[in-house]
Design an enzyme around this catalytic site. Structure first.
Site, mmCIF file in Angstrom:
data_model
loop_
_atom_site.group_PDB
_atom_site.id
_atom_site.type_symbol
_atom_site.label_atom_id
_atom_site.label_comp_id
_atom_site.label_asym_id
_atom_site.label_seq_id
_atom_site.Cartn_x
_atom_site.Cartn_y
_atom_site.Cartn_z
ATOM 1 N N ARG A 92 0.831 -1.197 0.000
ATOM 2 C CA ARG A 92 0.000 0.000 0.000
ATOM 3 C C ARG A 92 0.870 1.253 0.000
ATOM 4 O O ARG A 92 0.520 2.267 -0.610
ATOM 5 C CB ARG A 92 -0.948 0.000 1.197
ATOM 6 C CG ARG A 92 -1.894 1.201 1.192
ATOM 7 C CD ARG A 92 -2.912 1.149 2.314
ATOM 8 N NE ARG A 92 -3.963 0.171 2.019
ATOM 9 C CZ ARG A 92 -4.194 -0.906 2.752
ATOM 10 N NH1 ARG A 92 -3.449 -1.170 3.804
ATOM 11 N NH2 ARG A 92 -5.172 -1.740 2.431
ATOM 12 N N ALA A 93 2.019 1.197 0.680
ATOM 13 C CA ALA A 93 2.901 2.363 0.716
ATOM 14 C C ALA A 93 3.371 2.732 -0.681
ATOM 15 O O ALA A 93 3.447 3.919 -1.039
ATOM 16 C CB ALA A 93 4.098 2.078 1.619
#
Length: 698
Positions: free
Chosen positions: A276-277
């Site tokens: 997700r980062a």
């Protein structure tokens, strides 16, 4: 007419926060902003000011779900909508209060129409109202966990699903999610932190001139909100126009493979979990390029995106403060070859520092005003990050201090209890840092019975949230309605009441409210013996490791915690009960040891703390955790026993820290007088034993 909000461009400082909010306004793919900061730093003010910068939205006339006329949601509960002109309205700022229910957030069956008209209708909630606008959650860390889960799922999917009370509804819910929190009041769980796209740490300026300017502008606004807003209307309009232009440009921005490799390299080097980062950083970099007027993402865009997207994702422990090593980030980005200037004409709309291209000058806000734009020169900010890199956050694996030399390497297992050192602390004795081992899962302790305390995750409780276990006749104003029980109570009387048509004829006596059972948070009071009898180096390391594990357990279960220590001749409340569990870990890290053992004083101090907390928060049930070997070398054992009996009605756990081949069992004798459970220090974090215990119980 409502008074105008404080202008966004009149906010002094907070440049990172302004930039994070604007990047989300430019691209919904960024994923929202979490604003962390101490009280009084204008967190709420700047969020409320953001809504005025968002472009107006076109909505279908009469649609409660804000469908766009040119692209209506085919699954809209108010649809189907035909193509046609709509109505323009300002973007909404919807505020979610901490005490909101799940029905209020997601929507539910329209009970009034169901009972009076006999029809199944859906009443939309706050997620529907926030569609295509801003959803603002103040004090998001105090919001109940299951509401945060529901909120963040809707924000990630762009859709709200409601399956309850015979209602099955799906509607669009795309909004800019902004949460604010004061870390002193408790942290969010790491897995929830990860669901916010960007995070910003806000602190009040220590520069007197800047603080004076904040006060000057606020006083001017309070004296005449309309006049003050009019003074800043030109900059507000220019910034709103630039946001609209960036929104139109963002779809054309190209993310080249070189920038994508930079993003992947940075995320991998900082060891963030999951992908997700990477996605958030990529979307934020694209939004930043559009905001700066570029059509291709550059290293500068990646740098700004990483600064905002990664700090809260690199936490390895629940008590680690968010942070990012700016020097390491620069080293990673400098490892790539220089990228060519992708700006075809070398221009940057609005100039490098201000959204409207203003190069400075006087403003109505007062002399000396600080008006850097949200994407202004970050050299000073970079210096601050370099001076305080993320890896300088408190290391909670180093918890506390040992006793002085002479006993530093003592092995308590090498002699009986009588041979253990009992050093007094004095001016000439040097206390050395003492490491704690890595925290391990702690045995789960609960308070028996069913309470009525604040929602949490430890003990059983009657709460407004949770699973429905039954119904009851309300006393006073009804709570959440139990529909089936209400209909069952009213059904036998419909003929006698002359019912005709589809609706039910109800009386107040027919109403039944739902009885729900969930979990509550407790007050966990740690009472820790920090005396010389506990100060043998290896044993105190184990004690601090165990207490740190219990603190993490309290953090995960949303408890309030307090810490009492006793040593020498007194007992001290080193941490008054608070929801900030990480504060307890910080105090534990600084805990000195040595001296005599005033056991009675420690127990009496615990009695007093619990008495005061019972007056402050009578619904929150306490759980006392006493960490001791049961000895009392200051005062008598008789005094300790009398003090222990005062705690007989409190749910307690005694962690027996006695070690060595010969054991006196003093801690277990104390536990019997308190009516407490007794566990060995070695067993407290025995994960294998916990697994066996649960397996056997199943």
């Amino acid at each position: 007419m409502r008074d105008p909000r404080y202008p966004f461009t009149a906010i002094v400082g907070s440049e990172d926060l302004k930039l994070a909010l604007i990047l989300n306004a430019v691209s919904s793919g960024v994923g929202g902003v979490l604003i962390r900061g101490e009280k009084g730093t204008a967190k709420s003010t700047i969020v409320r000011a953001l809504a005025a910068l968002l472009p107006a939205v076109e909505v279908v006339n009469g649609c409660r779900f804000s469908c766009a006329p040119l692209a209506p949601d085919p699954g809209c509960p108010d649809g189907p909508h035909g193509a046609g002109a709509g109505t323009a309205r300002p973007a909404r700022l919807v505020e979610l209060p901490v005490g909101a229910s799940e029905d209020r957030l997601a929507g539910s069956l329209d009970i009034e129409r169901a009972l009076t008209e006999g029809v199944k209708a859906f009443e939309p909630g706050l997620l529907a109202a926030a569609h295509r606008g801003v959803l603002y959650v103040d004090e998001v860390n105090l919001l109940h966990d299951h509401l945060v889960d529901l909120l963040l799922d809707a924000a990630a999917l762009g859709t709200c699903y409601v399956e309850r009370e015979g209602v099955s509804v799906r509607h669009a819910a795309r909004f800019l999610l902004v949460g604010t929190m004061n870390p002193e009041e408790g942290e969010l769980r790491p897995q929830l932190l990860d669901r916010f796209g960007l995070t910003v740490e806000v602190r009040a300026s220590r520069e007197p001139s800047q603080r004076a300017e904040v006060v000057r502008r606020r006083l001017a606004f309070d004296a005449g909100p309309a006049a003050f807003a009019a003074q800043w209307s030109g900059e507000e309009e220019a910034l709103a126009a630039r946001v609209a232009q960036a929104r139109a440009r963002v779809a054309d921005v190209v993310l080249p493979d070189s920038a994508l490799r930079q993003i992947a390299t940075v995320c991998a080097a900082f060891e963030v979990d999951g992908l997700r980062a990477d996605l958030v950083t990529a979307n934020a970099a694209i939004a930043h390029a559009a905001w700066r007027g570029r059509t291709v993402v550059t290293a500068d865009d990646v740098r700004e995106a990483a600064r905002l997207a990664l700090p809260h994702r690199r936490r390895r422990d629940p008590f680690d403060a968010p942070g990012l090593d700016q020097a390491k980030l620069e080293d990673l980005l400098n490892g790539f070859p220089d990228e060519p200037d992708d700006d075809p004409d070398g221009s940057d709309p609005g100039g490098p520092d201000r959204p409207d291209g203003d190069t400075g000058g006087g403003r109505p806000g007062g002399e000396g005003s600080h008006r850097d734009g949200p994407d202004g020169d970050h050299s000073a900010e970079s210096d601050r990050h370099s001076a305080h890199p993320g890896d300088a956050a408190p290391d909670l694996t180093r918890t506390g201090h040992g006793h002085g030399s002479g006993t530093a390497d003592a092995d308590p297992s090498a002699a009986g209890p009588s041979a253990e050192p009992r050093p007094e602390t004095g001016a000439g004795r040097r206390e050395e840092p003492l490491d704690a081992g890595p925290a391990r899962p702690a045995r789960p302790f609960t308070v028996p019975g069913i309470g009525t305390g604040a929602p949490g995750r430890r003990s059983r409780a009657r709460t407004p949230l949770g699973r429905t276990t039954g119904s009851r006749t309300p006393e006073g104003r009804p709570g959440p309605l139990h529909l089936k029980a209400t209909i069952t109570a009213a059904a036998p009387y419909q003929v006698g009441r002359g019912r005709s048509g589809r609706g039910l004829l109800l009386r107040r006596a027919d109403l039944r409210e739902a009885v729900r059972e969930g979990r509550e948070g407790n007050l966990v009071l740690f009472v820790v013996d920090a005396s010389g009898s506990m100060a043998a180096r290896r044993r105190m390391r184990a004690v601090k490791t165990a207490v740190l594990g219990l603190l993490i357990d309290a953090y995960q279960r949303r408890d309030k915690v307090g810490l009492v220590t006793f040593r020498g001749t007194r007992a001290d409340l080193v941490l008054p009960p608070t929801s900030s569990v990480e504060a307890g870990a910080a105090r534990l890290r600084e805990l000195p040891t040595g001296g005599r053992t005033p056991l009675a004083a420690g127990l009496l101090r615990a009695v007093e703390v619990l008495r005061v907390e019972r007056l402050r928060d009578p619904a929150r049930r306490p759980l006392l955790v006493l960490v001791t070997d049961g000895r009392a070398t200051s005062g008598t054992m008789e005094e300790s026993h009398r003090a222990a009996e005062l705690l007989a009605g409190v749910t307690s756990v005694v962690v027996d820290c006695e070690s060595g081949p010969v054991r006196l069992g003093l801690a277990r004798s104390l536990a019997r007088r308190m009516g407490a459970a007794a566990v060995c220090l070695d067993d407290l974090t025995d994960l294998a034993g916990m697994i066996r215990e649960r397996r056997d119980a199943a």
